[in-house]
Design a protein around this motif. Structure first.
Motif, mmCIF file in Angstrom:
data_model
loop_
_atom_site.group_PDB
_atom_site.id
_atom_site.type_symbol
_atom_site.label_atom_id
_atom_site.label_comp_id
_atom_site.label_asym_id
_atom_site.label_seq_id
_atom_site.Cartn_x
_atom_site.Cartn_y
_atom_site.Cartn_z
ATOM 1 N N TYR A 93 0.843 -1.191 0.000
ATOM 2 C CA TYR A 93 0.000 0.000 0.000
ATOM 3 C C TYR A 93 0.885 1.250 0.000
ATOM 4 N N TYR A 94 0.533 2.175 -0.875
ATOM 5 C CA TYR A 94 1.283 3.417 -1.032
ATOM 6 C C TYR A 94 0.386 4.622 -0.770
ATOM 7 N N CYS A 95 0.929 5.600 -0.087
ATOM 8 C CA CYS A 95 0.234 6.873 0.007
ATOM 9 C C CYS A 95 0.861 7.818 -1.021
ATOM 10 N N ALA A 96 0.077 8.793 -1.452
ATOM 11 C CA ALA A 96 0.553 9.714 -2.473
ATOM 12 C C ALA A 96 -0.145 11.046 -2.317
ATOM 13 N N ARG A 97 0.554 12.080 -2.780
ATOM 14 C CA ARG A 97 0.008 13.434 -2.727
ATOM 15 C C ARG A 97 -0.407 13.859 -4.116
ATOM 16 N N ARG A 98 -1.612 14.433 -4.214
ATOM 17 C CA ARG A 98 -2.063 14.938 -5.497
ATOM 18 C C ARG A 98 -1.565 16.359 -5.695
ATOM 19 N N ARG A 99 -1.511 16.793 -6.927
ATOM 20 C CA ARG A 99 -1.013 18.126 -7.251
ATOM 21 C C ARG A 99 -1.989 19.236 -6.907
ATOM 22 N N SER A 100 -3.200 18.891 -6.480
ATOM 23 C CA SER A 100 -4.168 19.920 -6.106
ATOM 24 C C SER A 100 -4.932 19.455 -4.877
ATOM 25 N N GLY A 101 -5.846 20.288 -4.416
ATOM 26 C CA GLY A 101 -6.615 19.945 -3.231
ATOM 27 C C GLY A 101 -7.830 19.085 -3.503
ATOM 28 N N LEU A 102 -8.133 18.850 -4.783
ATOM 29 C CA LEU A 102 -9.333 18.098 -5.147
ATOM 30 C C LEU A 102 -9.004 16.623 -5.328
ATOM 31 N N LEU A 103 -9.918 15.771 -4.944
ATOM 32 C CA LEU A 103 -9.628 14.341 -5.004
ATOM 33 C C LEU A 103 -9.863 13.775 -6.411
ATOM 34 N N THR A 104 -9.113 12.718 -6.689
ATOM 35 C CA THR A 104 -9.215 12.014 -7.959
ATOM 36 C C THR A 104 -8.688 10.605 -7.784
ATOM 37 N N ASN A 105 -9.106 9.706 -8.661
ATOM 38 C CA ASN A 105 -8.569 8.348 -8.647
ATOM 39 C C ASN A 105 -7.526 8.155 -9.752
ATOM 40 N N ASN A 106 -7.192 9.227 -10.448
ATOM 41 C CA ASN A 106 -6.237 9.150 -11.557
ATOM 42 C C ASN A 106 -4.814 9.124 -11.016
ATOM 43 N N ILE A 107 -4.152 8.020 -11.162
ATOM 44 C CA ILE A 107 -2.813 7.844 -10.603
ATOM 45 C C ILE A 107 -1.825 8.862 -11.164
ATOM 46 N N LYS A 108 -2.055 9.333 -12.372
ATOM 47 C CA LYS A 108 -1.124 10.273 -13.001
ATOM 48 C C LYS A 108 -1.171 11.652 -12.353
ATOM 49 N N GLU A 109 -2.200 11.894 -11.570
ATOM 50 C CA GLU A 109 -2.352 13.197 -10.924
ATOM 51 C C GLU A 109 -1.608 13.276 -9.590
ATOM 52 N N TYR A 110 -0.938 12.227 -9.192
ATOM 53 C CA TYR A 110 -0.230 12.197 -7.905
ATOM 54 C C TYR A 110 1.264 12.327 -8.175
ATOM 55 N N ASP A 111 1.899 13.263 -7.478
ATOM 56 C CA ASP A 111 3.288 13.554 -7.811
ATOM 57 C C ASP A 111 4.309 13.083 -6.782
ATOM 58 N N TYR A 112 3.907 12.910 -5.552
ATOM 59 C CA TYR A 112 4.827 12.415 -4.533
ATOM 60 C C TYR A 112 4.273 11.132 -3.935
ATOM 61 N N TRP A 113 5.176 10.176 -3.738
ATOM 62 C CA TRP A 113 4.777 8.848 -3.272
ATOM 63 C C TRP A 113 5.600 8.422 -2.073
ATOM 64 N N GLY A 114 4.948 7.709 -1.176
ATOM 65 C CA GLY A 114 5.661 7.092 -0.072
ATOM 66 C C GLY A 114 6.301 5.790 -0.532
ATOM 67 N N GLN A 115 7.022 5.152 0.376
ATOM 68 C CA GLN A 115 7.784 3.960 0.025
ATOM 69 C C GLN A 115 6.949 2.686 0.050
ATOM 70 N N GLY A 116 5.759 2.727 0.575
ATOM 71 C CA GLY A 116 4.907 1.548 0.609
ATOM 72 C C GLY A 116 5.023 0.772 1.903
ATOM 73 N N THR A 117 3.916 0.185 2.297
ATOM 74 C CA THR A 117 3.888 -0.700 3.462
ATOM 75 C C THR A 117 3.089 -1.933 3.072
ATOM 76 N N GLU A 118 3.610 -3.088 3.440
ATOM 77 C CA GLU A 118 3.053 -4.349 2.960
ATOM 78 C C GLU A 118 1.940 -4.851 3.872
ATOM 79 N N VAL A 119 0.850 -5.235 3.236
ATOM 80 C CA VAL A 119 -0.293 -5.815 3.941
ATOM 81 C C VAL A 119 -0.522 -7.220 3.397
#
Length: 123
Positions: A93-119
């Motif tokens: 599972y990865y967390c990510a920050r979008r380039r704006s304050g509005l939500l979206t499910n489009n992965i291309k709109e996220y510019d910063y990503w965490g390293q992931g945590t395994e579930v």
């Protein structure tokens, strides 16, 4: 901006986990945040998103009603509460920050990503 996700682990089907994602920087509250996951051999997929204030959320159909995304802007942290876990929820599972304050499910709109945590959810 650095994102650090943690809270993953091994759990039995029907169990629960709470993931956290801590962000660095002073602008956390300006941006929407999302959670994504990637199972072995599969593409990374959208799980949930939350807008900048936390007033709006959006979920993938596969997790709707079981997962809850939330955020605490005072702590620069976004959470993913996962209940009624299923073996098919097994993924990194990865967390990510979008380039704006509005939500979206489009992965291309996220510019910063965490390293992931395994579930891992065992049956």
């Amino acid at each position: 901006v650095q994102l650090q996700a943690f809270g993953g682990g091994l759990v039995q089907a029907g169990g629960f986990l709470r993931l956290s994602c801590a962000a660095s920087g002073r602008t956390f509250s300006m941006y929407a945040m999302g959670w994504f996951r990637q199972a072995p051999g599969k593409e990374r997929e959208f799980v949930a998103a939350i807008n900048w204030s936390g007033s709006r959320t959006y979920y993938a159909d596969s997790v709707k009603g079981r997962f809850t995304i939330s955020r605490d802007n005072a702590k620069n942290t976004v959470y993913l509460q996962m209940n009624s876990l299923k073996p098919e929820d097994t993924a990194v599972y990865y967390c990510a920050r979008r380039r704006s304050g509005l939500l979206t499910n489009n992965i291309k709109e996220y510019d910063y990503w965490g390293q992931g945590t395994e579930v891992t959810v065992s049956s």
